[in-house]
Design an enzyme around this catalytic site. Structure first.
Site: not given
Ligand code: EPU
Length: 346
Positions: A164, A246, A342
């Site tokens: 990012r 995010s 972010e």
């Molecule tokens: N999780 C929870 N509770 C929640 C949210 C997430 O337990 O409320 C757990 C999920 O179950 C999962 C892990 O945390 O095992 C990661 O969650 P998720 O796969 O939804 O992805 P993320 O890490 O929250 C990142 C990016 C997203 C991108 C997704 C998919 C960042 C800051 N965010 O989110 O990007 O779509 O991975 O690759 O790196 C963005 O940057 O705006 C964005 C949406």
């Protein structure tokens, strides 16, 4: 070049925050931008570059000139032995680019389907999702220097991509340092899409889809459909409920800290990172603090994904930042980890 004054920005930021721009110019070409730079009325004004407004928090009316990038264009710009080179204007909606390339038979962007925002904003924060980041498909970009009016090209290495992060997020600290924050407008981006396409399926949500559907060899169109379905289920549609994706970066911590945390929290979710480091899932940390779905006045933590803050209507940057502070404090108290915001706070 058309100069608009006192322009409402609520339709131009996905958080749906009410604010105005003192002046606004829609940049549809290099000539529009040159006209701005040569206009004596505009020379002294501070400038803010706006793409799809999907990664900003507006803290009030924007003083000076907003440059709203609307440069169009989608074309096959060339090919190499291994890649198709696709060029898109900075104002093209990112998802439209993803859809168009797939329709043309040039896969490679499907994991990044439905990421909000414009092509011109995509290199700034090196957008990424489901195991693929912009930097994995990036070839080069053309930008205009807002101080000199010169158009220049940056290759992959010159963009300084990180998680990012890119050179467009950093201010320049001297002649050796290529910091370009506030200095450049990205006009066109060129992507290199592999002729020998391979699916990227190493992400838990996609593995689940493979298991659910019994399809272990999805084509690019299927991955596109899966990613759209996963995102739509987890992330709020800004047309219905204001948000900027995010709200925090996934924090990167030293291995020792990760090991200590893991002893206390065996179900901690994390990902491999650079040697000696580990990336933690910020959404999980926030969720564990019991904050998912919590509301604070006009704003709240989204019920399906704790990493996303939402504006239920009439929320201001003050409301959002107060909620963010509360989340940062709770996560720090429970896990000793600092969350970094972010989106750009303007
Ligand atoms: N999780 C929870 N509770 C929640 C949210 C997430 O337990 O409320 C757990 C999920 O179950 C999962 C892990 O945390 O095992 C990661 O969650 P998720 O796969 O939804 O992805 P993320 O890490 O929250 C990142 C990016 C997203 C991108 C997704 C998919 C960042 C800051 N965010 O989110 O990007 O779509 O991975 O690759 O790196 C963005 O940057 O705006 C964005 C949406």
């Amino acid at each position: 070049m058309i100069l608009e004054q006192n322009v409402p920005l609520q339709p131009y930021n996905t958080f749906g925050i009410a604010a105005r721009a003192e002046a606004l110019v829609r940049v549809r070409s290099e000539d529009d931008l040159r006209a701005v730079l040569q206009d004596a009325r505009l020379a002294h004004l501070p400038r803010t570059v706006l793409g799809g407004g999907s990664n900003v928090v507006l803290t009030g009316d924007v003083k000076g000139l907003v440059l709203k990038v609307e440069v169009p264009g989608l074309r096959l710009a060339g090919e190499t032995d291994r890649h198709w080179i696709i060029e898109a204007g900075g104002g093209v909606v990112w998802h439209e680019l993803v859809r168009w390339t797939l329709e043309q038979g040039w896969p490679g962007l499907e994991n990044m389907a439905l990421i909000p925002g414009t092509v011109g904003a995509s290199p700034v924060q090196n957008i990424g999702a489901y195991g693929v980041e912009l930097q994995d498909r990036f070839h080069a970009l053309d930008a205009m220097d807002l101080f000199t009016g010169e158009v220049f090209t940056l290759n992959h290495a010159q963009c300084g991509f990180g998680y990012r992060d890119s050179v467009f997020k950093h201010a320049s600290h001297g002649p050796e340092d290529l910091g370009l924050a506030g200095r450049a407008v990205i006009l066109r981006v060129r992507l290199a899409l592999p002729k020998k396409w391979k699916p990227e399926l190493g992400y838990l949500d996609l593995e689940r889809k493979m298991a659910e559907t019994g399809n272990a060899n999805p084509d690019a169109r299927t991955i596109f459909d899966w990613v759209c379905a996963i995102r739509s289920a987890k992330l709020p549609d800004p047309a219905i409920i204001g948000n900027a994706g995010s709200f925090f970066q996934n924090p990167i911590v030293p291995d020792e800290q990760y090991q200590t945390l893991l002893l206390k929290h065996p179900d901690l979710i994390s990902y491999a990172d650079a040697a000696g480091k580990r990336k933690l899932a910020a959404g999980w940390l926030i969720d564990q603090c019991g904050l998912k779905g919590q509301r604070m006045g006009n704003v709240g933590v989204y019920q399906n994904q704790a990493l996303v803050l939402v504006n239920y209507g009439n929320g201001t940057a003050k409301d959002i930042l107060a909620l963010a502070k509360c989340i940062q404090d709770k996560v720090h108290e429970k896990f000793g980890v600092s969350l970094q915001i972010e989106p750009n706070i303007l």
